[in-house]
Design a protein around this motif. Sequence first.
Motif, PDB file in Angstrom:
ATOM      1  N   ARG A   5      31.472  68.702  37.495  1.00  0.00           N
ATOM      2  CA  ARG A   5      30.095  68.524  37.041  1.00  0.00           C
ATOM      3  C   ARG A   5      29.115  68.861  38.163  1.00  0.00           C
ATOM      4  N   THR A   6      27.976  69.406  37.796  1.00  0.00           N
ATOM      5  CA  THR A   6      26.937  69.691  38.784  1.00  0.00           C
ATOM      6  C   THR A   6      25.593  69.231  38.258  1.00  0.00           C
ATOM      7  N   TYR A   7      24.712  68.873  39.200  1.00  0.00           N
ATOM      8  CA  TYR A   7      23.351  68.477  38.834  1.00  0.00           C
ATOM      9  C   TYR A   7      22.425  69.678  39.036  1.00  0.00           C
ATOM     10  N   ILE A   8      21.844  70.143  37.954  1.00  0.00           N
ATOM     11  CA  ILE A   8      20.905  71.270  37.983  1.00  0.00           C
ATOM     12  C   ILE A   8      19.533  70.734  37.578  1.00  0.00           C
ATOM     13  N   ASP A  81      34.606  75.068  37.994  1.00  0.00           N
ATOM     14  CA  ASP A  81      33.898  75.469  39.228  1.00  0.00           C
ATOM     15  C   ASP A  81      32.371  75.351  39.074  1.00  0.00           C
ATOM     16  N   ALA A  82      31.921  74.313  38.382  1.00  0.00           N
ATOM     17  CA  ALA A  82      30.501  74.187  38.024  1.00  0.00           C
ATOM     18  C   ALA A  82      29.568  74.185  39.241  1.00  0.00           C
ATOM     19  N   VAL A  83      29.986  73.558  40.338  1.00  0.00           N
ATOM     20  CA  VAL A  83      29.109  73.459  41.509  1.00  0.00           C
ATOM     21  C   VAL A  83      28.907  74.835  42.140  1.00  0.00           C
ATOM     22  N   THR A 121      27.752  70.608  46.827  1.00  0.00           N
ATOM     23  CA  THR A 121      29.164  70.236  46.898  1.00  0.00           C
ATOM     24  C   THR A 121      29.478  69.298  45.729  1.00  0.00           C
ATOM     25  N   VAL A 122      30.759  69.149  45.430  1.00  0.00           N
ATOM     26  CA  VAL A 122      31.173  68.234  44.349  1.00  0.00           C
ATOM     27  C   VAL A 122      30.767  66.809  44.694  1.00  0.00           C
ATOM     28  N   LYS A 127      26.809  62.216  43.659  1.00  0.00           N
ATOM     29  CA  LYS A 127      25.721  61.351  44.155  1.00  0.00           C
ATOM     30  C   LYS A 127      24.426  61.622  43.385  1.00  0.00           C
ATOM     31  N   GLU A 128      24.115  62.908  43.182  1.00  0.00           N
ATOM     32  CA  GLU A 128      22.870  63.276  42.504  1.00  0.00           C
ATOM     33  C   GLU A 128      22.900  62.864  41.033  1.00  0.00           C
TER      34      GLU A 128
END
Length: 150
Positions: A5-8, A81-83, A121-122, A127-128
Amino acid sequence: SQNERTYIMVKPDGVQRGLVGEIIARFEKRGFKLIALKLVHATPEHLEKHYADLAGKGFFAGLIKYMASGPVVGMVWQGLDAVKTGRAMLGATNPLASAVGTIRGDYALAVGRNICHGSDTVENAEKEIALWFPEGVTQYTNVAEPWIYE
Ligand code: DAT
Ligand code: MG
């Protein structure tokens, strides 16, 4: 993994310039799954937590002021590989160095108005996501997944 998961985040300039849909569309079309989304006018205190690693930089005060100047759209996108792929889709931090075809490379010119954020980073992504979505994300089955992954 497919569950990375990534925060965008679409920054205030991206919202004002009407680029929210464009940025969402790119992540959707790439095959990532949207699992959280909100429009929020963040406080300076909240943004100082988000950018805590940059607190010593000369541009920090200006960065916080800009980020607090209007609403942002925070999102969590999930997928393989979302990040790293998310960062590649955003382009280099300074839009003058961002490849054409990336979000910043297509829509921005100045490093202090680069319209979008993506976790680097993952670990920072987690954290975000916790900072912006303390209520959690929404998991669900995407019926297109067998057509996106082997
Ligand atoms: P990124 O957003 O690509 O992860 P970063 O975490 O190093 O880049 O910096 C966060 C934001 O701070 C960046 O998107 C824009 C702003 N910024 C970075 N370097 C800057 C600089 N030299 N002058 C002005 N703003 C800067
Ligand atoms: Mg960063």
